[in-house]
Design a protein around this motif. Structure first.
Motif, PDB file in Angstrom:
ATOM      1  N   ARG A 167       0.809  -1.218   0.000  1.00 20.09           N
ATOM      2  CA  ARG A 167       0.000   0.000   0.000  1.00 20.09           C
ATOM      3  C   ARG A 167       0.840   1.263   0.000  1.00 20.09           C
ATOM      4  NH1 ARG A 167      -4.509  -1.854   4.527  1.00 20.09           N
ATOM      5  NH2 ARG A 167      -5.568  -3.394   3.219  1.00 20.09           N
ATOM      6  N   GLY A 168       2.048   1.184   0.566  1.00 22.44           N
ATOM      7  CA  GLY A 168       2.943   2.328   0.578  1.00 22.44           C
ATOM      8  C   GLY A 168       2.523   3.399   1.571  1.00 22.44           C
ATOM      9  N   THR A 169       3.347   4.425   1.646  1.00 30.15           N
ATOM     10  CA  THR A 169       3.092   5.562   2.530  1.00 30.15           C
ATOM     11  C   THR A 169       3.105   6.834   1.691  1.00 30.15           C
ATOM     12  OG1 THR A 169       4.212   4.431   4.349  1.00 30.15           O
ATOM     13  CG2 THR A 169       3.859   6.802   4.588  1.00 30.15           C
ATOM     14  N   PRO A 170       1.937   7.386   1.389  1.00 31.96           N
ATOM     15  CA  PRO A 170       1.901   8.614   0.582  1.00 31.96           C
ATOM     16  C   PRO A 170       2.665   9.747   1.250  1.00 31.96           C
ATOM     17  CG  PRO A 170      -0.277   7.618   0.734  1.00 31.96           C
ATOM     18  CD  PRO A 170       0.592   6.899   1.710  1.00 31.96           C
ATOM     19  N   ALA A 171       3.345  10.530   0.420  1.00 34.17           N
ATOM     20  CA  ALA A 171       4.106  11.677   0.929  1.00 34.17           C
ATOM     21  C   ALA A 171       3.285  12.950   0.890  1.00 34.17           C
ATOM     22  CB  ALA A 171       5.384  11.854   0.101  1.00 34.17           C
ATOM     23  N   ALA A 174      -4.267  12.872   1.089  1.00 33.99           N
ATOM     24  CA  ALA A 174      -5.099  12.052   0.202  1.00 33.99           C
ATOM     25  C   ALA A 174      -5.710  12.874  -0.929  1.00 33.99           C
ATOM     26  CB  ALA A 174      -6.198  11.370   1.019  1.00 33.99           C
ATOM     27  N   ALA A 175      -6.154  14.093  -0.633  1.00 35.92           N
ATOM     28  CA  ALA A 175      -6.764  14.929  -1.669  1.00 35.92           C
ATOM     29  C   ALA A 175      -5.760  15.282  -2.765  1.00 35.92           C
ATOM     30  CB  ALA A 175      -7.332  16.215  -1.048  1.00 35.92           C
ATOM     31  N   GLU A 176      -4.526  15.551  -2.359  1.00 35.18           N
ATOM     32  CA  GLU A 176      -3.482  15.866  -3.335  1.00 35.18           C
ATOM     33  C   GLU A 176      -3.148  14.635  -4.175  1.00 35.18           C
ATOM     34  OE1 GLU A 176      -0.399  17.612  -5.535  1.00 35.18           O
ATOM     35  OE2 GLU A 176      -2.164  18.400  -4.509  1.00 35.18           O
ATOM     36  N   LEU A 177      -3.113  13.466  -3.537  1.00 30.40           N
ATOM     37  CA  LEU A 177      -2.831  12.226  -4.264  1.00 30.40           C
ATOM     38  C   LEU A 177      -3.918  11.961  -5.298  1.00 30.40           C
ATOM     39  CD1 LEU A 177      -0.472  10.218  -3.989  1.00 30.40           C
ATOM     40  CD2 LEU A 177      -2.022   8.731  -2.712  1.00 30.40           C
ATOM     41  N   GLY A 251       6.224   7.823  -2.774  1.00 32.34           N
ATOM     42  CA  GLY A 251       5.190   8.530  -2.040  1.00 32.34           C
ATOM     43  C   GLY A 251       4.279   9.427  -2.846  1.00 32.34           C
ATOM     44  N   THR A 252       4.563   9.620  -4.146  1.00 34.31           N
ATOM     45  CA  THR A 252       3.687  10.441  -4.974  1.00 34.31           C
ATOM     46  C   THR A 252       3.279   9.648  -6.208  1.00 34.31           C
ATOM     47  OG1 THR A 252       5.539  11.456  -6.165  1.00 34.31           O
ATOM     48  CG2 THR A 252       4.763  12.575  -4.178  1.00 34.31           C
ATOM     49  N   MET A 253       2.246  10.140  -6.905  1.00 30.83           N
ATOM     50  CA  MET A 253       1.701   9.388  -8.023  1.00 30.83           C
ATOM     51  C   MET A 253       2.615   9.459  -9.239  1.00 30.83           C
ATOM     52  SD  MET A 253      -0.744   7.348  -8.615  1.00 30.83           S
ATOM     53  CE  MET A 253      -1.760   7.745  -7.183  1.00 30.83           C
ATOM     54  N   GLY A 254       2.896   8.295  -9.796  1.00 32.93           N
ATOM     55  CA  GLY A 254       3.701   8.195 -11.000  1.00 32.93           C
ATOM     56  C   GLY A 254       3.160   7.072 -11.861  1.00 32.93           C
ATOM     57  N   THR A 292      10.946   3.396  -4.246  1.00 34.05           N
ATOM     58  CA  THR A 292       9.971   2.760  -3.375  1.00 34.05           C
ATOM     59  C   THR A 292       8.631   2.768  -4.088  1.00 34.05           C
ATOM     60  OG1 THR A 292      11.137   3.491  -1.393  1.00 34.05           O
ATOM     61  CG2 THR A 292       8.842   2.833  -1.117  1.00 34.05           C
ATOM     62  N   LEU A 293       8.167   1.595  -4.485  1.00 37.46           N
ATOM     63  CA  LEU A 293       6.945   1.474  -5.283  1.00 37.46           C
ATOM     64  C   LEU A 293       5.809   0.926  -4.433  1.00 37.46           C
ATOM     65  CD1 LEU A 293       8.560  -0.160  -8.453  1.00 37.46           C
ATOM     66  CD2 LEU A 293       8.138   2.279  -8.043  1.00 37.46           C
ATOM     67  N   ALA A 294       4.608   1.359  -4.733  1.00 35.53           N
ATOM     68  CA  ALA A 294       3.423   0.841  -4.052  1.00 35.53           C
ATOM     69  C   ALA A 294       2.253   0.847  -5.031  1.00 35.53           C
ATOM     70  CB  ALA A 294       3.085   1.682  -2.812  1.00 35.53           C
TER      71      ALA A 294
END
Length: 298
Positions: A167-171, A174-177, A251-254, A292-294
């Motif tokens: 699941r990872g740890t977003p940096a 949630a709204a920004e992700l 931690g960010t969307m890619g 670090t991938l999630a």
């Protein structure tokens, strides 16, 4: 004759379980060819042992195929350790020799999730088995523990650790992700369709594209600026876009590009004002390993 009838009945009971066994094996191994090998080995072991005294054949077969997969994962990890420092074939080359049906394999990848398959590859063998059995197939920990040769408490910790990695740890919040993902998916859609106007709409006017030289054709610039120039440079991505999926990267969307679920490229993306302000195509294996991938949908 009685022996043949018993074997035919056993084969019929096994065939009723084959689909589920292959689903388990594929999620553990990430390769349709290896999954088929694991299922075949499970059938051979059933043939040798027979089903006498087996109260729940489905559970027994799940245990056996899981042990076979665990052995294969451990052997795979050992091979990787032996090959450290040596040239290794690309994932694409390995998959080309897989012998599996591409259309059927695409359905398998889509059913699991391309990003999830990529992240599962980063787990240790016991972590992967514990996570797949418990989180994806609802097998209780007291049945998983003997397979991974741990106590139920330790097995639960293995699955929890794997779940955290998946699941990872977003940096970012949630709204920004969510906002980042919306832009990344629009970029992917335009890339898949070769939609130049769609790309220009989602790219910032002064967007910057960087790329590892290995992914570029000879003579192509590793750095390109400007929406129209970058849109015109998406040919390589468009060629691989059907293998691409959103993923959490550091931690960010890619985006991960993973033919057959095996990581080939990663794109780190910077989103500003609802547009792609910059992205980098990473192909170098050493750089890919440091990411670090999630899986955002896991």
């Amino acid at each position: 004759m009685a022996g043949q009838d018993a074997l035919a009945e056993l084969a019929e009971r096994f065939e009723a379980q084959r689909g589920r066994l292959r689903a388990v094996a594929y999620r553990m191994l990430g390769s349709p060819g290896e999954a088929d090998d694991a299922v075949q080995e499970t059938w051979l072991r059933l043939g040798r042992a027979g089903a006498d005294g087996v109260e729940n054949l489905g559970a027994w077969l799940t245990t056996v195929v899981s042990r076979v997969c665990l052995d294969m994962l451990r052997a795979r990890a050992a091979r990787r350790e032996d090959l450290v420092g040596q040239p290794q074939p690309s994932d694409q080359a390995r998959e080309a020799d897989d012998g599996s049906d591409p259309e059927h394999e695409a359905l398998l990848v889509d059913s699991v999730g391309r990003a999830l398959l990529v992240v599962l590859e980063t787990l240790g063998p016991a972590e992967r088995v514990a996570f797949v059995l418990h989180d994806l197939f609802a097998v209780p920990f007291d049945r998983i523990a003997p397979i991974v040769e741990r106590s139920p408490v330790t097995t639960k910790k293995l699955a929890s650790r794997a779940r955290h990695k998946v699941r990872g740890t977003p940096a970012v919040p949630a709204a920004e992700l969510t906002r980042q993902r919306r832009v990344v998916e629009a970029f992917l859609t335009a890339s898949r369709e070769g939609d130049l106007s769609g790309l220009l709409a989602v790219l910032a006017p002064d967007v910057v594209r960087r790329a590892d030289p290995a992914v570029l054709p000879p003579g192509a610039a590793s750095l390109v600026r400007g929406a129209r120039a970058v849109a015109g440079e998406t040919v390589a991505l468009a060629r691989n876009a059907r293998f691409a999926a959103p993923a959490l990267i550091d931690g960010t969307m890619g985006i991960v590009v993973a033919p057959h679920g095996r990581l080939l490229l990663a794109l780190t993306v910077r989103v500003e004002d609802e547009r792609v302000a910059a992205y980098e195509v990473i192909a170098d294996p050493a750089r890919l390993r440091r990411l670090t991938l999630a899986a955002p949908d896991a």
